[in-house]
Design a protein around this motif. Structure first.
Motif, PDB file in Angstrom:
ATOM      1  N   LYS A 303      82.017  22.893  50.466  1.00  0.00           N
ATOM      2  CA  LYS A 303      82.077  22.802  49.001  1.00  0.00           C
ATOM      3  C   LYS A 303      80.676  22.739  48.395  1.00  0.00           C
ATOM      4  N   LYS A 304      79.833  21.930  49.017  1.00  0.00           N
ATOM      5  CA  LYS A 304      78.468  21.781  48.498  1.00  0.00           C
ATOM      6  C   LYS A 304      77.717  23.101  48.543  1.00  0.00           C
ATOM      7  N   VAL A 305      77.873  23.832  49.644  1.00  0.00           N
ATOM      8  CA  VAL A 305      77.173  25.118  49.784  1.00  0.00           C
ATOM      9  C   VAL A 305      77.744  26.146  48.809  1.00  0.00           C
ATOM     10  N   ILE A 306      79.055  26.146  48.603  1.00  0.00           N
ATOM     11  CA  ILE A 306      79.665  27.053  47.614  1.00  0.00           C
ATOM     12  C   ILE A 306      79.066  26.806  46.242  1.00  0.00           C
ATOM     13  N   GLU A 307      78.895  25.528  45.884  1.00  0.00           N
ATOM     14  CA  GLU A 307      78.298  25.183  44.587  1.00  0.00           C
ATOM     15  C   GLU A 307      76.894  25.785  44.455  1.00  0.00           C
TER      16      GLU A 307
END
Length: 584
Positions: A303-307
């Motif tokens: 999720k963090k990398v997608i952001e």
């Protein structure tokens, strides 16, 4: 030293160099490419093959071959010089004492880590103490060829690495500065390389119950965890060729995928993925395939990398390799499943949306629709590209069976403080002032001063900046050998100016080649005559000053006839100047 710098530059073709990082296309007399140093879809990086300079009119970065390598590989000048010298086949002589000392220290630390990695591998492959570790790696499915390629090793408690290395000439202080590789024991060792192939640190995986399970080298002058990517030194070529990078969580995952010919795979080194690392990878590709672990920590990392990727407008898909724990285990158990997993990979937004929907059932309840919308809005708020945003809004509206207008209305109400409008990309200047045009001509064709040096020195420059550039040109022109080499002349002038002014004169060269694509020495000389005629000269300024004094004297004397003649002369001078400017 300066001769070596120029010799290296003369032997390296900038267009070929840039094409190793991004695709370049012919654009008139120049080449154009999508800039690897910021996110853009319309190419704004220009490369001049004749001037051997580059300039991005989006992020405003630019320079010569050295500056390109420094930006592309995050290097200091000395490191860029060594890389290009090696490519050019130029042997560098010792530099200044201060530079030599700084680089000497780095080289010593690189050598210490390289020596440590060789000792670790010898213990793993050739010593009895390494048998258990070697068995563990082979049980994980690694071939001896792969073990050697990644230089895996073993740190044994029974071998004093520090004594061995000091015995081979390493200083104790340097061992400490390199991160104390002797700190590792009873661990499988994974050397960490920078993008140039230097060993900058280590990760040690414990065998048995030793804690922590993973131990990493500390930050050192040559190891920055937030910048280094494990496997990038081996993966960068494949990333460019496949136009895609696979991001995994662990070093064993990287090694397993490389062994399975998925060589465009990298991982972070002992830290969470950072924006710096993603931007480093974006120099090679805009397409990211996320293959983090299936556990809670892995999901949160995804999720963090997608952001971060969304914020940078980079393409992102997520692999689901359930029922396996991670990508490495998938390759151990079922290598053929990888192709199916890639084919089934989901867009980052879709992957996240599906998880929110699964966690908030049933979706026919308004309460759950609102929860899902609330969970997805922060990601939508940092989606700046209109196409990407419309797609995401449509997918959310469709999944919740609501109108897209409702989603947009919720998004409008959010207005997070961190959302900022992207700055518009710059362009090649469409028009230069007459004095700027003259300076651009002289910078591109310095030999035209051979016939016009006196007139050039007579020009009255209208700004401090142009006066500064002209002064630098005059100084460099005194070196007659330099004048014969356009590239060296331009470079020498640039080096004497501040960064902003140096960047500006680079953009002038692109304007010059775009405005006159067939410019040669003869035409440049004709343009020089034309442009210099438009500008006020010191002699003309003196004439005006003298005329102004005479007019004042005629007024004081009451000489009406003399005053008329003087005013007519002033008017004719003004008309002459206006006529020349209108013909520009």
């Amino acid at each position: 030293m300066s001769n070596e710098v120029e010799e290296v530059k003369a032997r390296i073709d900038l267009v070929d160099l840039v094409s190793q990082y991004v695709q370049v296309k012919k654009a008139g007399a120049n080449y154009k490419a999508v800039c690897p140093f910021h996110q853009e879809k319309t190419p704004s990086l220009m490369v001049s093959p004749t001037k051997q300079i580059w300039k991005c009119f989006g992020c405003q970065k630019g320079g010569d071959v050295y500056r390109f390598v420094m930006e592309a590989e995050h290097l200091e000048f000395g490191d860029a010089l060594r890389i290009l010298a090696q490519k050019a086949g130029v042997t560098l002589q010792p530099r200044t004492a201060a530079e030599h000392q700084t680089q000497n220290r780095k080289d010593r630390l690189f050598r210490i880590n390289s020596l440590a990695s060789r000792i670790f591998q010898k213990v793993l492959l050739d010593q009895p103490q390494g048998k258990a570790a070697l068995a563990y790696l082979k049980k994980r499915g690694l071939s001896e060829e792969t073990i050697k390629r990644f230089y895996l090793g073993f740190a044994s408690r029974g071998i004093s690495l520090k004594d061995l290395m000091i015995g081979k000439g390493a200083a104790a202080a340097d061992l400490s500065a390199a991160g104390s590789p002797e700190r590792f024991f009873e661990r499988v060792i994974f050397p960490i390389y920078d993008v140039l192939g230097n060993v900058v640190g280590f990760t040690g995986r414990a065998l048995g119950d030793i804690q922590p399970k993973y131990l990493n080298s500390p930050e050192t002058p040559i190891f920055n965890k937030s910048r280094v990517l494990y496997g990038l030194n081996l993966a960068k070529k494949a990333i460019v060729e496949r136009d895609q990078v696979v991001l995994v969580e662990g070093q064993m995952d990287v090694i397993a995928l490389h062994q399975g010919k998925i060589e465009n795979t990298v991982a972070s080194s002992g830290t969470a993925i950072t924006e710096t690392q993603l931007l480093t990878l974006s120099k090679y590709t805009n397409n990211f395939l996320l293959a983090f672990d299936n556990d809670t920590a892995g999901v949160n990392t995804t999720k963090k990398v997608i952001e971060m990727l969304t914020k940078f407008d980079l393409n992102c898909r997520v692999i689901d390799f359930a029922p396996y724990k991670d990508a490495g285990e998938l390759f151990e158990k079922d290598p053929a499943a990888w192709a199916k997993a890639i084919k089934a990979a989901k867009e980052g937004f879709d992957w996240w949306l599906e998880r929110e929907i699964a966690a908030n059932q049933p979706t026919n309840f308004i309460e759950n629709k609102k929860k899902i919308t609330k969970a997805m809005l922060p990601l939508l708020s940092i989606t700046f590209d209109p196409t990407r945003r419309d797609y995401a809004v449509s997918r959310l509206a469709q999944a919740l069976e609501v109108k897209t207008g409702s989603v947009y209305a919720s998004l409008e109400k959010l207005k997070p403080a961190e959302v900022e409008a992207a700055a518009p990309a710059g362009q090649i200047p469409t028009h230069l002032l007459p004095e700027e045009q003259l300076l651009a001509l002289v910078l591109g064709y310095p030999t035209i001063l051979e016939m016009g040096e006196k007139r050039f020195k007579e020009v009255v420059w209208q700004s401090e900046e142009t006066e500064q550039i002209a002064s630098s040109i005059e100084t460099c022109y005194n070196d007659k050998a330099l004048v014969k080499n356009q590239l060296q002349f331009h470079s020498k002038v640039k080096n004497s100016l501040n960064t902003l002014t140096a960047e500006k004169i680079d953009s002038w060269q692109f304007w010059l080649s775009q405005t006159w694509p067939n410019l040669d020495d003869k035409l440049a000389a004709e343009l020089f005559d034309e442009k210099i005629g438009l500008l006020s000269s010191k002699s003309r300024e003196k004439e005006k000053e003298s005329l102004a004094i005479k007019i004042r004297q005629a007024q004081e004397k009451g000489d009406i006839e003399g005053l008329k003649k003087l005013m007519n002369k002033l008017t004719n001078m003004s008309k002459e100047t206006s006529s020349m400017e209108s013909n520009d």
